[in-house]
Design a protein around this motif. Structure first.
Motif, PDB file in Angstrom:
ATOM      1  N   GLY A 250       0.804  -1.226   0.000  1.00  0.00           N
ATOM      2  CA  GLY A 250       0.000   0.000   0.000  1.00  0.00           C
ATOM      3  C   GLY A 250       0.825   1.258   0.000  1.00  0.00           C
ATOM      4  O   GLY A 250       0.319   2.325  -0.370  1.00  0.00           O
ATOM      5  N   LEU A 251       2.092   1.159   0.409  1.00  0.00           N
ATOM      6  CA  LEU A 251       2.931   2.353   0.496  1.00  0.00           C
ATOM      7  C   LEU A 251       4.079   2.343  -0.498  1.00  0.00           C
ATOM      8  O   LEU A 251       5.102   2.980  -0.300  1.00  0.00           O
ATOM      9  CB  LEU A 251       3.493   2.474   1.929  1.00  0.00           C
ATOM     10  CG  LEU A 251       2.434   2.765   2.992  1.00  0.00           C
ATOM     11  CD1 LEU A 251       2.987   2.528   4.390  1.00  0.00           C
ATOM     12  CD2 LEU A 251       1.925   4.182   2.887  1.00  0.00           C
ATOM     13  N   ARG A 252       3.861   1.643  -1.616  1.00  0.00           N
ATOM     14  CA  ARG A 252       4.865   1.648  -2.681  1.00  0.00           C
ATOM     15  C   ARG A 252       4.976   3.057  -3.259  1.00  0.00           C
ATOM     16  O   ARG A 252       3.966   3.763  -3.423  1.00  0.00           O
ATOM     17  CB  ARG A 252       4.454   0.686  -3.805  1.00  0.00           C
ATOM     18  CG  ARG A 252       4.808  -0.753  -3.526  1.00  0.00           C
ATOM     19  CD  ARG A 252       4.430  -1.618  -4.699  1.00  0.00           C
ATOM     20  NE  ARG A 252       4.680  -3.013  -4.420  1.00  0.00           N
ATOM     21  CZ  ARG A 252       4.018  -4.017  -4.941  1.00  0.00           C
ATOM     22  NH1 ARG A 252       3.031  -3.787  -5.790  1.00  0.00           N
ATOM     23  NH2 ARG A 252       4.309  -5.270  -4.659  1.00  0.00           N
ATOM     24  N   PRO A 253       6.199   3.459  -3.620  1.00  0.00           N
ATOM     25  CA  PRO A 253       6.335   4.782  -4.234  1.00  0.00           C
ATOM     26  C   PRO A 253       5.637   4.807  -5.598  1.00  0.00           C
ATOM     27  O   PRO A 253       5.587   3.797  -6.291  1.00  0.00           O
ATOM     28  CB  PRO A 253       7.850   4.954  -4.391  1.00  0.00           C
ATOM     29  CG  PRO A 253       8.449   3.634  -4.166  1.00  0.00           C
ATOM     30  CD  PRO A 253       7.467   2.774  -3.444  1.00  0.00           C
ATOM     31  N   GLU A 254       5.081   5.949  -5.942  1.00  0.00           N
ATOM     32  CA  GLU A 254       4.403   6.067  -7.231  1.00  0.00           C
ATOM     33  C   GLU A 254       5.417   6.010  -8.369  1.00  0.00           C
ATOM     34  O   GLU A 254       6.506   6.567  -8.277  1.00  0.00           O
ATOM     35  CB  GLU A 254       3.625   7.398  -7.292  1.00  0.00           C
ATOM     36  CG  GLU A 254       2.460   7.437  -6.342  1.00  0.00           C
ATOM     37  CD  GLU A 254       1.692   8.740  -6.433  1.00  0.00           C
ATOM     38  OE1 GLU A 254       1.934   9.499  -7.385  1.00  0.00           O
ATOM     39  OE2 GLU A 254       0.882   8.999  -5.521  1.00  0.00           O
TER      40      GLU A 254
END
Length: 199
Positions: free
Chosen positions: A194-198
């Motif tokens: 859920g907190l992968r970099p864009e």
């Protein structure tokens, strides 16, 4: 005339008293434990603990300080031994859950107890801060490797809160054995996704 105690004598008695206090505080609650009971646990006179600690709050602070330091050291070592950010995160999560179940009395006193006037015990404040910092270090590793993006302190608090719940519920017998460890793994994986970099 009482014999003169060496530093080793003092340290040994303080450690034994803290060990007895940790168990009694966790089992009965600090308010239900007296200095006389602590003395009786060690087979010494009721006044002996006062030679080493100012009062019961002082003992409680020492017990909690020791717990936070042991907890932080366990997580720091887990992070240090692992290779790569993902492995470090997994190792810290596993170490967290293992510590809670290997030292349930310690864990309960560290996190499920609000000690009045905590600021009067600088060593306790330092140890609690050290333990809290273990919740951000492994997140910083993941961010540095580009696996995760966000504020490491906020993410660390999210993880801490999410893992603490299942640990406490399992310790209280409200969840089947092994649930906290399984949920910790799921939470860590979900958090990373859920907190992968864009892109």
């Amino acid at each position: 005339m009482p014999r003169i105690l060496s530093e080793a004598d003092v340290a040994d008695f303080r450690e034994r008293l803290c060990g007895a206090a940790e168990r009694l505080f966790a089992e009965r609650g600090p308010d239900a434990v007296t200095m006389r009971q602590l003395a009786a646990e060690l087979g010494v006179s009721p006044m002996t603990p006062y030679r080493y600690f100012q009062d019961k709050d002082d003992i409680l602070a020492a017990v909690r300080t020791n717990g936070f330091d042991r907890f932080a050291e366990t997580l720091e070592q887990a992070r240090e031994r692992a290779k790569g950010a993902r492995a470090k995160g997994a190792a810290v999560g596993e170490a967290y859950v293992n510590f809670a179940f290997e030292h349930p009395h310690t864990y309960k006193l560290m996190f499920d107890l609000n000690q009045p006037h905590e600021g009067e015990y600088p060593e306790l404040v330092r140890a609690a801060r050290r333990a809290r910092e273990t919740m951000t270090g492994w997140v910083e590793d993941l961010i540095a490797e580009g696996v995760m993006a966000g504020d490491p302190e906020e993410i660390g608090l999210m993880f801490w809160s999410a893992v603490h719940g299942p640990v406490v519920l399992e310790l209280a017998g409200k969840l089947p054995p092994g649930t906290a460890k399984r949920l910790q793994h799921t939470l860590a994986t979900t958090l990373r996704k859920g907190l992968r970099p864009e892109a």
